[in-house]
Design an enzyme around this catalytic site. Structure first.
Site, PDB file in Angstrom:
ATOM      1  N   ALA A 155      10.667  -1.354   6.904  1.00 11.00           N
ATOM      2  CA  ALA A 155      12.049  -0.886   7.412  1.00 11.00           C
ATOM      3  C   ALA A 155      13.131  -0.815   6.521  1.00 11.00           C
ATOM      4  CB  ALA A 155      12.812  -2.477   7.843  1.00 11.00           C
ATOM      5  N   SER A 173      10.213  -4.848   3.430  1.00 15.73           N
ATOM      6  CA  SER A 173       9.176  -3.262   2.982  1.00 15.73           C
ATOM      7  C   SER A 173       9.048  -4.151   0.973  1.00 15.73           C
ATOM      8  CB  SER A 173      10.545  -2.486   2.936  1.00 15.73           C
ATOM      9  OG  SER A 173      11.094  -3.250   1.724  1.00 15.73           O
ATOM     10  N   ASP A 189       4.708  -6.581  -0.190  1.00 21.86           N
ATOM     11  CA  ASP A 189       3.520  -5.835  -0.384  1.00 21.86           C
ATOM     12  C   ASP A 189       2.387  -5.761   1.383  1.00 21.86           C
ATOM     13  OD1 ASP A 189       1.386  -3.681  -0.652  1.00 21.86           O
ATOM     14  OD2 ASP A 189       1.022  -4.686  -2.842  1.00 21.86           O
ATOM     15  N   VAL A 190       2.718  -5.298   2.553  1.00 25.36           N
ATOM     16  CA  VAL A 190       1.538  -5.649   3.427  1.00 25.36           C
ATOM     17  C   VAL A 190       0.074  -4.487   3.394  1.00 25.36           C
ATOM     18  CG1 VAL A 190       3.887  -5.005   5.480  1.00 25.36           C
ATOM     19  CG2 VAL A 190       2.131  -3.560   3.768  1.00 25.36           C
ATOM     20  N   ASN A 224       5.079  -0.360  11.263  1.00 27.73           N
ATOM     21  CA  ASN A 224       5.645   0.801  11.074  1.00 27.73           C
ATOM     22  C   ASN A 224       5.272   0.834   9.490  1.00 27.73           C
ATOM     23  OD1 ASN A 224       7.558   3.390  11.190  1.00 27.73           O
ATOM     24  ND2 ASN A 224       8.206   1.647   9.498  1.00 27.73           N
ATOM     25  N   TYR A 263      -6.091   9.000   6.195  1.00 21.63           N
ATOM     26  CA  TYR A 263      -4.456   8.147   6.906  1.00 21.63           C
ATOM     27  C   TYR A 263      -4.915   8.544   8.786  1.00 21.63           C
ATOM     28  CZ  TYR A 263       0.601   9.301   8.571  1.00 21.63           C
ATOM     29  OH  TYR A 263       1.453   9.230   9.632  1.00 21.63           O
ATOM     30  N   ALA A 270      -7.233   5.235   9.309  1.00 24.47           N
ATOM     31  CA  ALA A 270      -5.577   4.148   9.917  1.00 24.47           C
ATOM     32  C   ALA A 270      -4.715   4.547  11.235  1.00 24.47           C
ATOM     33  CB  ALA A 270      -5.165   4.486   8.339  1.00 24.47           C
ATOM     34  N   LYS A 271      -4.611   5.525  11.487  1.00 21.00           N
ATOM     35  CA  LYS A 271      -3.712   6.134  12.395  1.00 21.00           C
ATOM     36  C   LYS A 271      -4.550   5.791  13.911  1.00 21.00           C
ATOM     37  CE  LYS A 271      -0.037   5.990  10.404  1.00 21.00           C
ATOM     38  NZ  LYS A 271       0.722   4.876  10.110  1.00 21.00           N
TER      39      LYS A 271
END
Length: 255
Positions: free
Chosen positions: A22, A45, A71-72, A98, A163, A166-167
């Protein structure tokens, strides 16, 4: 007049929302729109400065927000953050996954670190946030989870196997979880932005942006406001019969 209209739209009043990533771009705009509808938003974030600035901006507009640096990509850190949030708020009604990064490169040149960093940040983080915040939603029998995927997860893109994987994984997670929690009145959906104007795309340069625009039938990039508007709708009561779906918002790239 516009401010009055926004202030009167309190359809998410008394809801608590967590928005990851965010601190800027799409995530920041999602946080702002949810807050404008009355939700108390927790801006997450990795950078304390970025999430703090986003929360301060929301509060300056008269809405409710707080910041949390996490740290996600670190599952244990996410678990600890979930415990802290639930201890403070009791429940989370809305979760927006997100947060995401890119580490682009052809597969023959891609390091293991670049593979796992993107998978952990973009996909594994969704697992940890969902698992950590889901139980109170099931008890309350109301919840909205929106995972921000990408058109790359559907159509692919050279140089982005990490990427794209993952998506695409986020889409599978979305559909499976939607079936698990539907009986508890919790919806789980995915939003798949195409080319969207952010500080990241601004750094691409005029020529690259021009070439990318040729791939879009509407001949322009999307805006963060447009993406956030779709997410905001999916969090509303009106979207309560929509679950397990993936919504592309890409100017017609995927038809």
């Amino acid at each position: 007049m516009l401010i009055n209209i926004i202030m009167s739209d309190k359809t998410l009043e008394n809801k608590v929302a967590v928005v990851t990533g965010a601190g800027r771009g799409i995530g920041k705009e999602i946080a702002k729109q949810l807050a404008s509808k009355g939700a108390k938003v927790i801006c997450v974030s990795r950078s304390e400065n970025s999430c703090g600035a986003a929360a301060e901006e929301i509060r300056a507009e008269g809405f409710q927000a707080e910041a949390m640096a996490v740290d996600v990509a670190d599952g244990q850190a996410v678990n600890a953050a979930c415990e802290k949030i639930l201890e403070a708020h009791g429940t989370v009604d809305i979760l927006i996954n997100n947060a995401g990064i890119t580490k682009d490169g052809l597969i023959l040149r891609m390091s293991d670190d670049d593979w796992y960093n993107v998978l952990n940040t973009n996909l594994s983080s969704c697992f940890h946030w969902c698992k950590g915040l889901l139980r109170p939603m099931t008890k309350k029998r109301w919840g909205r989870i929106v995972n921000i995927s990408s058109v790359v997860g559907k159509i692919g893109n050279p140089g982005q196997v990490n990427y794209g994987a993952a998506k695409a994984g986020m889409l599978g997670l979305t559909k499976c979880l939607a079936r698990e929690v539907a009986s508890r009145n919790i919806t789980v959906n995915a939003v798949l932005p195409g080319f969207t104007t952010t500080d990241m795309t601004d750094a691409l340069g005029e020529e690259i942006i021009k070439e990318a625009t040729k791939m879009v039938p509407l001949k322009r990039f999307g805006t963060v406001n447009e993406v956030a508007g779709l997410v905001s709708y999916l969090c509303s009561e009106e979207a309560g019969y929509m679950t397990g779906k993936d919504f592309s918002i890409d100017g017609g790239m995927v038809m």
